[in-house]
Write a protein that holds these residues in place. Structure first.
Motif, PDB file in Angstrom:
ATOM      1  N   MET A 177     -91.072  51.374  74.475  1.00 34.50           N
ATOM      2  CA  MET A 177     -90.632  50.089  74.937  1.00 34.50           C
ATOM      3  C   MET A 177     -90.424  49.046  74.214  1.00 34.50           C
ATOM      4  O   MET A 177     -91.079  48.891  73.085  1.00 34.50           O
ATOM      5  CB  MET A 177     -92.159  49.745  75.891  1.00 34.50           C
ATOM      6  CG  MET A 177     -92.412  50.671  76.995  1.00 34.50           C
ATOM      7  SD  MET A 177     -91.474  50.735  78.267  1.00 34.50           S
ATOM      8  CE  MET A 177     -91.558  49.000  78.991  1.00 34.50           C
ATOM      9  N   THR A 178     -89.428  48.191  74.529  1.00 33.22           N
ATOM     10  CA  THR A 178     -88.882  47.057  73.770  1.00 33.22           C
ATOM     11  C   THR A 178     -90.004  45.882  73.938  1.00 33.22           C
ATOM     12  O   THR A 178     -90.600  45.659  74.798  1.00 33.22           O
ATOM     13  CB  THR A 178     -87.772  46.458  74.445  1.00 33.22           C
ATOM     14  OG1 THR A 178     -86.769  47.499  74.231  1.00 33.22           O
ATOM     15  CG2 THR A 178     -87.245  45.275  73.622  1.00 33.22           C
ATOM     16  N   ASP A 179     -90.242  45.496  72.446  1.00 31.95           N
ATOM     17  CA  ASP A 179     -91.035  44.143  72.279  1.00 31.95           C
ATOM     18  C   ASP A 179     -90.073  43.091  72.642  1.00 31.95           C
ATOM     19  O   ASP A 179     -89.155  42.142  71.773  1.00 31.95           O
ATOM     20  CB  ASP A 179     -91.564  44.012  71.109  1.00 31.95           C
ATOM     21  CG  ASP A 179     -92.470  42.681  70.871  1.00 31.95           C
ATOM     22  OD1 ASP A 179     -92.465  41.861  71.604  1.00 31.95           O
ATOM     23  OD2 ASP A 179     -93.289  42.783  69.862  1.00 31.95           O
ATOM     24  N   THR A 180     -90.015  42.704  73.933  1.00 34.77           N
ATOM     25  CA  THR A 180     -88.938  41.713  74.419  1.00 34.77           C
ATOM     26  C   THR A 180     -89.202  40.233  73.787  1.00 34.77           C
ATOM     27  O   THR A 180     -88.155  39.389  73.671  1.00 34.77           O
ATOM     28  CB  THR A 180     -89.153  41.705  76.122  1.00 34.77           C
ATOM     29  OG1 THR A 180     -90.514  41.461  76.282  1.00 34.77           O
ATOM     30  CG2 THR A 180     -88.637  42.885  76.732  1.00 34.77           C
ATOM     31  N   ASP A 181     -90.464  39.896  73.565  1.00 32.41           N
ATOM     32  CA  ASP A 181     -90.562  38.550  72.970  1.00 32.41           C
ATOM     33  C   ASP A 181     -90.203  38.452  71.449  1.00 32.41           C
ATOM     34  O   ASP A 181     -89.491  37.766  71.152  1.00 32.41           O
ATOM     35  CB  ASP A 181     -92.147  38.399  72.800  1.00 32.41           C
ATOM     36  CG  ASP A 181     -92.752  37.991  74.234  1.00 32.41           C
ATOM     37  OD1 ASP A 181     -92.073  37.739  75.193  1.00 32.41           O
ATOM     38  OD2 ASP A 181     -94.152  38.234  74.345  1.00 32.41           O
ATOM     39  N   ALA A 182     -90.418  39.637  70.848  1.00 28.37           N
ATOM     40  CA  ALA A 182     -89.909  39.408  69.232  1.00 28.37           C
ATOM     41  C   ALA A 182     -88.566  39.724  69.362  1.00 28.37           C
ATOM     42  O   ALA A 182     -87.712  39.219  68.717  1.00 28.37           O
ATOM     43  CB  ALA A 182     -90.279  40.867  68.830  1.00 28.37           C
TER      44      ALA A 182
END
Length: 264
Positions: free
Chosen positions: A205-210
């Motif tokens: 899963m992508t770390d959308t915040d980073a």
């Protein structure tokens, strides 16, 4: 060890032949390498490519071309970009372009409905039936290719963008890591957010915040983007079909020779 090798038991001892990209089709647009569109128009630079798709000439343009499926996780891509739009002092200077099927019942997401919930400026094209030369011109209009795919066996969209000199921002996972190489920026996935597909392959899963933080930084650094684009172009040349054919030829000849030796 390559991602593909790790998916097969005992595969690390086997040779790897990557997919290729046709650099006579996917290439940076220029006066010496123009793109002839299906309309008959000929474009010779990024500004002319943008004009074909009503993209502002001075905007920072984020693009993605991909299939619309659950694994590709388009909602995460939208979230990453939308976060940057909302934090930007000049959101009017940024635009995102999505090229995919708008609806893919049972597999993907209704992108127009999703985008309508945000504040950013998006262009969404209905992919699938476009002539390839138009797609190449569209990619050439971008500053950055962004993908939040949870995993790829190779990643043709990434390498096609790279062959056009467009760097990539992606999640560090699967074969994406190999294909992006030095021609982009990779963000570590969320450590405890993943699942396995029906074949037992882990998807991250992508770390959308980073990723949003990195996207904001990249949008302010055109020199770095140009440098990464040059690296992407050079890296894409290692994934040519000529190289793939040579490797297959060597493997086949070697196996035949070994087989003959054993038979004797």
């Amino acid at each position: 060890v390559d991602h593909g090798q790790l998916q097969l038991i005992g595969a690390p001892v086997m040779p790897v032949v990557h997919h290729g990209v046709d650099t006579s089709v996917f290439h940076p647009v220029s006066q010496f390498a123009p793109i002839a569109l299906s309309t008959g128009d000929i474009v010779t630079n990024k500004a002319e490519c943008r004009d074909q798709f009503d993209i502002p000439p001075d905007a920072f343009v984020i693009g993605r071309v991909d299939t619309n499926s659950g694994r590709k996780d388009w909602p995460a891509t939208w979230r990453v970009i939308e976060q940057v739009f909302r934090r930007s002092d000049r959101p009017e200077d940024m635009i995102a372009v999505f090229h995919t099927k708008l609806n893919n019942p049972g597999a993907g997401v209704d992108l127009p409905a999703l985008i309508s919930k945000g504040t950013g400026k998006f262009i969404v094209t209905n992919g699938g039936d476009w002539p390839i030369e138009n797609v190449v011109a569209l990619i050439n209009s971008w500053d950055l290719f962004l993908t939040t795919s949870r995993g790829e066996g190779f990643g043709l969209g990434v390498v096609e963008a790279a062959a056009c000199g467009v760097p990539t921002l992606a999640t560090r996972c699967s074969a994406i890591t190999e294909v992006v190489g030095p021609g982009g920026v990779l963000i570590n996935p969320l450590e405890r957010a993943y699942w396995s597909n029906p074949y037992g392959v882990v998807q991250k899963m992508t770390d959308t915040d980073a990723m949003s933080d990195m996207l904001a930084d990249l949008s302010k650094d055109p020199d770095l983007l140009r440098h990464l684009g040059q690296k992407a172009l050079a890296h894409a040349s290692t994934f040519s079909w000529d190289v793939a054919a040579e490797k297959f030829d060597t493997i086949i000849r070697t196996r035949v020779a070994e087989g003959e030796a054993v038979a004797v």
